[in-house]
Design an enzyme around this catalytic site. Sequence first.
Site, short mmCIF file in Angstrom:
data_model
loop_
_atom_site.label_atom_id
_atom_site.label_comp_id
_atom_site.label_asym_id
_atom_site.label_seq_id
_atom_site.Cartn_x
_atom_site.Cartn_y
_atom_site.Cartn_z
N ASP A 191 30.11 43.05 46.33
CA ASP A 191 29.52 42.44 47.51
C ASP A 191 29.90 40.95 47.55
O ASP A 191 29.70 40.23 46.58
CB ASP A 191 28.00 42.60 47.47
CG ASP A 191 27.38 42.46 48.85
OD1 ASP A 191 27.88 43.10 49.78
OD2 ASP A 191 26.42 41.69 48.99
N ASP B 172 33.97 41.67 41.34
CA ASP B 172 32.63 41.95 41.84
C ASP B 172 32.83 42.63 43.21
O ASP B 172 33.93 42.64 43.75
CB ASP B 172 31.89 40.62 41.98
CG ASP B 172 30.54 40.76 42.64
OD1 ASP B 172 29.76 41.61 42.19
OD2 ASP B 172 30.27 40.02 43.61
MG LIG Z 1 28.74 39.45 44.76
#
Ligand SMILES: [Mg+2]
Length: 337
Positions: free
Chosen positions: A25, A23
Amino acid sequence: MALFRMRNSGRRVLDDVDVVLADLDGVVYKGADAIPHAVESLNRAAQGARLGYITNNASRTDEAVAGQLRGFGLDVAASDVVTSPQAAVRLLAQQVPAGSRVLVVGGEGLTSVVAAAGFQIVDSADDDPAAVIQGFAPEVGWSQLAEAAYALGTGDDGIPWIATNTDWTLPTSRGLAPGNGTLVSAVHTAVGRLPLVAGKPETPIFEEATARFRAKHPIFIGDRLDTDIAGANRAGIASVHVLTGVDGAKQLLAAGPEERPDFILEDLRGLHEPYPEAEEGRGGQITVGDAAVRLNGHRVEVVREGSPLNLLRAACRVIWDSGLAIYALDVPERLYR
Ligand SMILES: [Mg+2]
């Protein structure tokens, strides 16, 4: 018993892993800054595995994301980035014939992918679209949402509706803003039905990634239990929860069965360190490295404090294995911190 078992057998999270999916962020960066140790750890991981990046954000193209990651010092090509629009178009192609007219609610990150797949993009319900596809872009407003509602109608036999993702919030440099889920919800409220969803925690985005990278033993690294870890679990992919983003100790301890990760790391350096195995001792006591926790009735007891990370890992195992909900247990407050 424990005496004869190997402690800290030296297994690492990335042993036998061929594809590392991450992922963005909360895992690679936070706002404009790379998260400490993330870039070096991922570059090191790339020496032994294929790296891929997964993002629910539909407003940016894969090349825009790759460019941002290169700016942090990662070696990333556009094809290493799997976006929710790409997964959404995979769903779209399963729903309507190639070349169909599709009403797009969203921005360039979505229109470019829909067009590249050979669909005809329209922006009005009057153009008789065969499907509606919806993703976030800052410029999406009432007019586009209204066109989607007109095209979908209120009956049960309407045309297919696909959402890139349904994240309620969108992190921005100024704080949390309404995400695509809120805009999908506006249309949902008008038409009375729900879309098919491509992004995390649904599985199409993981299927897109494992297919593209031909993954046999992938692992996914995330920072949110309800999207990242739940999605990886649903897709049957091993999962790493890293404590550099949204969810922390409190959420981990309280996680339901579908949101529990296989590994918990403080930061991504942990990918390359031995991962201590949980050992079960007398009376269900769980030892992880230098920490030990047990359940005494409904009370969770710290037997050996150890490092905060091993203590959290051991406490999670005790609570998760108890089969009891967190609110039914007496949990020492320091475990939450
Ligand atoms: Mg995230």
